[in-house]
Write a protein that holds these residues in place. Sequence first.
Motif, PDB file in Angstrom:
ATOM      1  N   ILE A   1      18.621 -18.293 -35.461  1.00 50.79           N
ATOM      2  CA  ILE A   1      17.580 -19.044 -34.770  1.00 50.79           C
ATOM      3  C   ILE A   1      16.377 -18.356 -34.663  1.00 50.79           C
ATOM      4  N   ASN A   2      16.318 -17.099 -34.368  1.00 50.80           N
ATOM      5  CA  ASN A   2      15.207 -16.466 -34.104  1.00 50.80           C
ATOM      6  C   ASN A   2      14.284 -16.024 -35.255  1.00 50.80           C
ATOM      7  N   ARG A   3      14.894 -16.022 -36.464  1.00 48.72           N
ATOM      8  CA  ARG A   3      14.120 -16.033 -37.798  1.00 48.72           C
ATOM      9  C   ARG A   3      13.198 -17.025 -37.852  1.00 48.72           C
ATOM     10  N   LEU A   4      13.364 -18.165 -37.200  1.00 48.74           N
ATOM     11  CA  LEU A   4      12.271 -19.378 -37.262  1.00 48.74           C
ATOM     12  C   LEU A   4      11.683 -19.191 -35.948  1.00 48.74           C
ATOM     13  N   HIS A   5      12.328 -19.162 -34.803  1.00 46.49           N
ATOM     14  CA  HIS A   5      11.607 -19.258 -33.507  1.00 46.49           C
ATOM     15  C   HIS A   5      10.548 -18.398 -33.169  1.00 46.49           C
ATOM     16  N   VAL A   6      10.757 -17.099 -33.760  1.00 47.31           N
ATOM     17  CA  VAL A   6       9.931 -15.977 -33.388  1.00 47.31           C
ATOM     18  C   VAL A   6       8.554 -16.287 -34.203  1.00 47.31           C
ATOM     19  N   PRO A   7       8.684 -16.148 -35.357  1.00 44.56           N
ATOM     20  CA  PRO A   7       7.345 -16.544 -36.256  1.00 44.56           C
ATOM     21  C   PRO A   7       6.612 -18.075 -35.569  1.00 44.56           C
ATOM     22  N   VAL A   8       7.361 -18.656 -35.266  1.00 47.26           N
ATOM     23  CA  VAL A   8       6.843 -20.245 -35.005  1.00 47.26           C
ATOM     24  C   VAL A   8       5.785 -19.752 -33.541  1.00 47.26           C
ATOM     25  N   ALA A   9       6.434 -19.145 -32.723  1.00 49.43           N
ATOM     26  CA  ALA A   9       5.899 -18.876 -31.404  1.00 49.43           C
ATOM     27  C   ALA A   9       4.608 -17.918 -31.411  1.00 49.43           C
ATOM     28  N   LEU A  10       4.821 -16.981 -32.413  1.00 52.81           N
ATOM     29  CA  LEU A  10       3.711 -15.949 -32.490  1.00 52.81           C
ATOM     30  C   LEU A  10       2.303 -16.700 -33.384  1.00 52.81           C
ATOM     31  N   VAL A  11       2.782 -17.508 -34.462  1.00 53.59           N
ATOM     32  CA  VAL A  11       1.870 -18.481 -35.090  1.00 53.59           C
ATOM     33  C   VAL A  11       1.100 -19.313 -33.919  1.00 53.59           C
ATOM     34  N   SER A  12       1.911 -19.992 -33.268  1.00 48.83           N
ATOM     35  CA  SER A  12       1.541 -21.074 -32.263  1.00 48.83           C
ATOM     36  C   SER A  12       0.446 -20.428 -31.355  1.00 48.83           C
ATOM     37  N   MET A  13       0.639 -19.073 -31.119  1.00 47.50           N
ATOM     38  CA  MET A  13      -0.185 -18.333 -30.062  1.00 47.50           C
ATOM     39  C   MET A  13      -1.372 -18.080 -30.764  1.00 47.50           C
ATOM     40  N   LEU A  14      -1.386 -17.840 -32.174  1.00 45.35           N
ATOM     41  CA  LEU A  14      -2.722 -17.700 -32.805  1.00 45.35           C
ATOM     42  C   LEU A  14      -3.362 -18.858 -33.064  1.00 45.35           C
ATOM     43  N   GLY A  15      -2.572 -20.003 -33.100  1.00 39.41           N
ATOM     44  CA  GLY A  15      -3.204 -21.379 -33.334  1.00 39.41           C
ATOM     45  C   GLY A  15      -3.865 -21.658 -32.079  1.00 39.41           C
ATOM     46  N   LEU A  16      -3.482 -21.377 -30.761  1.00 42.45           N
ATOM     47  CA  LEU A  16      -4.200 -21.582 -29.393  1.00 42.45           C
ATOM     48  C   LEU A  16      -5.425 -20.959 -29.744  1.00 42.45           C
ATOM     49  N   LEU A  17      -5.631 -19.535 -30.083  1.00 43.65           N
ATOM     50  CA  LEU A  17      -6.669 -18.893 -30.164  1.00 43.65           C
ATOM     51  C   LEU A  17      -7.857 -19.729 -30.973  1.00 43.65           C
ATOM     52  N   ALA A  18      -7.294 -20.049 -32.196  1.00 42.40           N
ATOM     53  CA  ALA A  18      -8.096 -20.855 -33.231  1.00 42.40           C
ATOM     54  C   ALA A  18      -8.703 -21.905 -32.604  1.00 42.40           C
ATOM     55  N   LEU A  19      -7.976 -22.728 -31.900  1.00 43.13           N
ATOM     56  CA  LEU A  19      -8.363 -23.960 -31.172  1.00 43.13           C
ATOM     57  C   LEU A  19      -9.543 -23.634 -30.235  1.00 43.13           C
ATOM     58  N   LEU A  20      -9.239 -22.682 -29.616  1.00 42.74           N
ATOM     59  CA  LEU A  20     -10.222 -22.308 -28.591  1.00 42.74           C
ATOM     60  C   LEU A  20     -11.468 -21.948 -29.136  1.00 42.74           C
ATOM     61  N   GLY A  21     -11.525 -20.954 -30.416  1.00 41.05           N
ATOM     62  CA  GLY A  21     -12.654 -20.611 -31.024  1.00 41.05           C
ATOM     63  C   GLY A  21     -13.321 -21.697 -31.693  1.00 41.05           C
ATOM     64  N   HIS A  22     -12.570 -22.718 -32.323  1.00 42.11           N
ATOM     65  CA  HIS A  22     -13.141 -23.903 -32.820  1.00 42.11           C
ATOM     66  C   HIS A  22     -13.961 -24.762 -31.953  1.00 42.11           C
ATOM     67  N   ALA A  23     -13.540 -24.940 -30.538  1.00 36.27           N
ATOM     68  CA  ALA A  23     -14.000 -25.753 -29.789  1.00 36.27           C
ATOM     69  C   ALA A  23     -15.186 -24.830 -29.036  1.00 36.27           C
ATOM     70  N   LEU A  24     -15.130 -23.552 -28.834  1.00 40.15           N
ATOM     71  CA  LEU A  24     -16.363 -22.748 -28.764  1.00 40.15           C
ATOM     72  C   LEU A  24     -17.662 -22.701 -29.660  1.00 40.15           C
ATOM     73  N   ALA A  25     -16.997 -22.829 -30.859  1.00 36.18           N
ATOM     74  CA  ALA A  25     -18.265 -22.719 -31.981  1.00 36.18           C
ATOM     75  C   ALA A  25     -18.879 -24.109 -31.880  1.00 36.18           C
ATOM     76  N   TYR A  26     -18.067 -25.311 -31.664  1.00 37.46           N
ATOM     77  CA  TYR A  26     -18.823 -26.506 -31.773  1.00 37.46           C
ATOM     78  C   TYR A  26     -19.161 -26.981 -30.369  1.00 37.46           C
ATOM     79  N   ARG A  27     -18.824 -26.327 -29.249  1.00 36.05           N
ATOM     80  CA  ARG A  27     -19.290 -26.606 -28.087  1.00 36.05           C
ATOM     81  C   ARG A  27     -18.481 -27.810 -27.714  1.00 36.05           C
ATOM     82  N   ARG A  28     -17.176 -27.966 -28.135  1.00 40.77           N
ATOM     83  CA  ARG A  28     -16.390 -29.223 -27.821  1.00 40.77           C
ATOM     84  C   ARG A  28     -15.514 -28.757 -26.651  1.00 40.77           C
ATOM     85  N   LEU A  29     -15.609 -29.824 -25.509  1.00 40.52           N
ATOM     86  CA  LEU A  29     -14.606 -29.476 -24.463  1.00 40.52           C
ATOM     87  C   LEU A  29     -14.097 -30.939 -23.953  1.00 40.52           C
TER      88      LEU A  29
END
Length: 462
Positions: A374-402
């Motif tokens: 199970i964790n062969r899937l869950h762990v990568p998904v969790a880590l990538v998801s946290m990076l995805g959060l940072l990407a979302l916030l970075g994109h919002a900051l770059a385009y001043r979208r809130l």
Amino acid sequence: MSIITEQSRARAAGTLWLRLAALALPLLMIAPAFWNGYPLLQWDTGGYLARWYEGYLVPSRSTVFGLYLHYGESFGFWINLAIQSLATLWLLQLTLRVLSMMQTARFVAISLLLIVSTALPWLASMLLTDIFAGLSVLSLFLLIVGGSRISGFEKTALFVFTAFAAATHSATLGVLLGLCAIGWMVRPLLGPSLGPSLGPRLPMSGLAQASLTIVAGSLMLIAANHALSGKWAWTPGGTGVAFGRMMQDGIVARFLNDHCPREHFKLCPYRNELPATADEFLWGKSMFNTLGRFDGLGDEMGTIVERSLADYPAWQLGAALRAMGRQLLHVATGEGASVWIPHTYGIIERYIPAQVAPMRAARQQNWELDFDTINRLHVPVALVSMLGLLALLGHALAYRRLDDLTLLAATVTLALLGNAFICGVISGPHDRYGARMVWLATFVVLMALFRAFGDEETSPSA
């Protein structure tokens, strides 16, 4: 004409399958428990179950959650799992609705992806407080930003749910308190939601209601403690758990070596024999047992914690930051569920004998539970998801979208950081603490992906 008829039939069939899938979601959300043949247990479960019967307070074991479990005993605890499953799906769909993204197809797809790729169904299938940690972040967010988009009944339900969740675990309460505090601090800095006529993005009424859930949860816990133990007191154990983490980092040994020549501590004779980990010290066969556990050593551990903070501030800060960083990476599903848990088994055998037979027949108690695959899937998904959060916030900051999705992403990010700080610093890094929160990151990233690439022509009721 026949082509139109066939298209109508196909659309009707598709709608029927979607509705059937939506109806099946509550069962799929607790599929691990059905597969197991019994609700999943963990080492801490026994401590919560015993609160009704033993009549005294135990470190880090909420009496509120103990009462919640007690009222499900007659139903084999399946009613508890039903509540956890329905509450999870309710908050998922309400979040989509408040963010104007609710479509049946989208709700079903996101729910199924969360069930397959995250710890969420395992949390919902377990008799433990962990499911409420992540859900309370969503309920707090909805209470703050929901405004006119949710009904009075829904606001009341969100308030009660959030207060209950805060009362189930001190770490959950701490995360919610931190989110409220940050909300009040940043509120003046944020503009209106969609226009000046609609008010601020973080309405004062919403923040006030959210903050009151912390008060209500605290009062709920103190009242439950009094009802079961006769004491108007907070659940004990915070300093003892922090002591274990400091011992693991070597701080306790240094403190004892510095002070034992001049001062008498019960632990002085053992300062060169301290276990390597907090778990060995607190829950294994260590001098902690010899010295009377929390009753015999609690005051001394509190003294050492307080004084070592003053004696070694730089060391404490460095250890805290390292623990927080490691906690963010500890996200594997199932910690503590695939090991021998004699305490919980003993509590059930002693106080709930009617549950012994189904408990012993479960796959978990027959060593058939393994999370490696199970964790062969869950762990990568969790880590990538946290990076995805940072990407979302970075994109919002770059385009001043809130927008509201960005606010949710920021809320979840702060919750993950707060959870990592509280759990990592107080208890030390554990996968269980990360897994109970990180599915929120996956949820937000899925929402962003569906909004960006979804079929916007699908009707809201599709």
